[in-house]
Scaffold this active site. Sequence first.
Site, short mmCIF file in Angstrom:
data_model
loop_
_atom_site.label_atom_id
_atom_site.label_comp_id
_atom_site.label_asym_id
_atom_site.label_seq_id
_atom_site.Cartn_x
_atom_site.Cartn_y
_atom_site.Cartn_z
N SER A 1 0.83 -1.20 0.00
CA SER A 1 0.00 0.00 0.00
C SER A 1 0.86 1.26 0.00
O SER A 1 1.93 1.31 0.63
CB SER A 1 -0.90 0.00 1.24
OG SER A 1 -1.56 1.24 1.39
N TYR B 1 -2.37 5.05 -4.01
CA TYR B 1 -3.32 6.10 -3.71
C TYR B 1 -2.81 7.32 -4.48
O TYR B 1 -1.81 7.92 -4.12
CB TYR B 1 -3.37 6.38 -2.21
CG TYR B 1 -4.14 5.35 -1.43
CD1 TYR B 1 -5.44 5.03 -1.77
CD2 TYR B 1 -3.56 4.71 -0.33
CE1 TYR B 1 -6.16 4.08 -1.05
CE2 TYR B 1 -4.27 3.76 0.40
CZ TYR B 1 -5.57 3.45 0.03
OH TYR B 1 -6.27 2.51 0.74
N THR C 1 -6.07 2.24 -6.65
CA THR C 1 -7.31 2.24 -5.89
C THR C 1 -8.13 3.47 -6.26
O THR C 1 -7.68 4.60 -6.11
CB THR C 1 -7.02 2.22 -4.38
OG1 THR C 1 -6.35 0.99 -4.06
CG2 THR C 1 -8.30 2.31 -3.57
N LYS D 1 -8.68 -0.89 -9.09
CA LYS D 1 -9.32 -1.53 -7.93
C LYS D 1 -10.49 -0.68 -7.45
O LYS D 1 -10.32 0.52 -7.20
CB LYS D 1 -8.30 -1.72 -6.81
CG LYS D 1 -8.85 -2.40 -5.57
CD LYS D 1 -7.72 -2.65 -4.58
CE LYS D 1 -8.20 -3.34 -3.32
NZ LYS D 1 -8.90 -2.39 -2.43
N HIS E 1 -13.82 -2.12 -1.17
CA HIS E 1 -12.85 -1.76 -0.12
C HIS E 1 -13.22 -2.41 1.21
O HIS E 1 -13.03 -1.84 2.27
CB HIS E 1 -12.76 -0.24 0.03
CG HIS E 1 -11.38 0.25 0.36
ND1 HIS E 1 -10.49 0.69 -0.60
CD2 HIS E 1 -10.73 0.37 1.52
CE1 HIS E 1 -9.37 1.06 -0.02
NE2 HIS E 1 -9.48 0.87 1.27
#
Length: 398
Positions: free
Chosen positions: A131, A156, A182, A264, A288
């Site tokens: 992440s 992100y 994402t 995603k 999520h």
Amino acid sequence: MTAPERGYADYQYEIYLRGLQDQLPPFTTDSGALEDVARERLGPRPYGYIAGAAGSGATARANLAAFDRHRIVPRMLRDTTARDQRTNVLGSELAAPVVLAPIGVQSLVHPDGELATARAAAATGVPMVLSTAASHTIEEVAEANGADGQRWFQLYWPHDDEVTASILARARANGYTTLVVTLDTWQLSWRPHDLDQAFLPFLRGHGVAIPLSDPVFRSRLPRPVEEDPQGAAMRWLPIFSGTAHTWDELGFLREHWDGPIVLKGILHPADARRAVRAGMDGIVVSNHGGRQVDGAVAALDALADVVAEAGAETEVLFDSGIRGGADVFKALALGARAVLLGRPYVYGLALGGAAGVEHVVRGLLADFDLTMGLSGCATIADIGPEMLHAGGGGEARR
């Protein structure tokens, strides 16, 4: 007594054989109990951040209930003594159709955080997705994952093109092969578990190791990170949160990433169609884990329609609600190429670091292996929609 060779199912026999020496497994093998034990171990802030959901939690509950509505229809008298979980995802062969999902701020539950997860992923032969909100840097996690580890990077997406390009370049240089973007978390949802504790980890300097180690982002700061880490974290927040991206920006990512790109958070067939038209390599059907939109469609309920719309051009993966081997089986039967495992491995991390993650992953793979064999499937190709009966009853899981 020796364990018969059953591939991943051998983990079952390892546990039983240890029992002959009065040794119990180091952690529970029950995914529901695993969460309960982790909750007892963790304080309300870290547990709430990992386990919490948006609003009333309706979406998180719907994710689990959707799996209960689909029931496996086992087939008999097939030679499934030996099973083969190997599959091809985005041009790479995976030993099993399981990937460790991107979960941020893992140091909240264990000091080794993503380093432990990276070691466990390498030990079990499954890819991990790092992440952007990690507690350790891109480079540190790559080193922990090792030369043979399969690692992907989750973005992100920052609203600073130079910072984005720098982060992506670092990931590619350190052996991350697939980019997972994402889409559903450009703004945090209303999360009572975190709000009641007045807890947002990023404001406290957690989960910002990647931007704070990035040379381009650091060049934007009025003072060095070491002198004002909280100030640096505060400057990062508006760069990656609070402003939505749009479809016409995807070209920038393609310019700066030469490997597969996966979107995603896709739940609507029309969005799947746009992803295909944009030349994306993959889609993750995901809500999520119920953390973003309260009252949203269960991810499993959206899967088949997205698979049908994506066609053969764009691979579809699944995320949100995977707890056991039967869940993996059902997602594959509905058309997913592979699944992303989320919260359970983080509960394992909380209980035992790398050993806890490895236990959870090996248990999931063994459970799936046994489910395949007992349902009459020797290979991943044998798992199709005809193996399911939709509309089954039963109590929804927590």
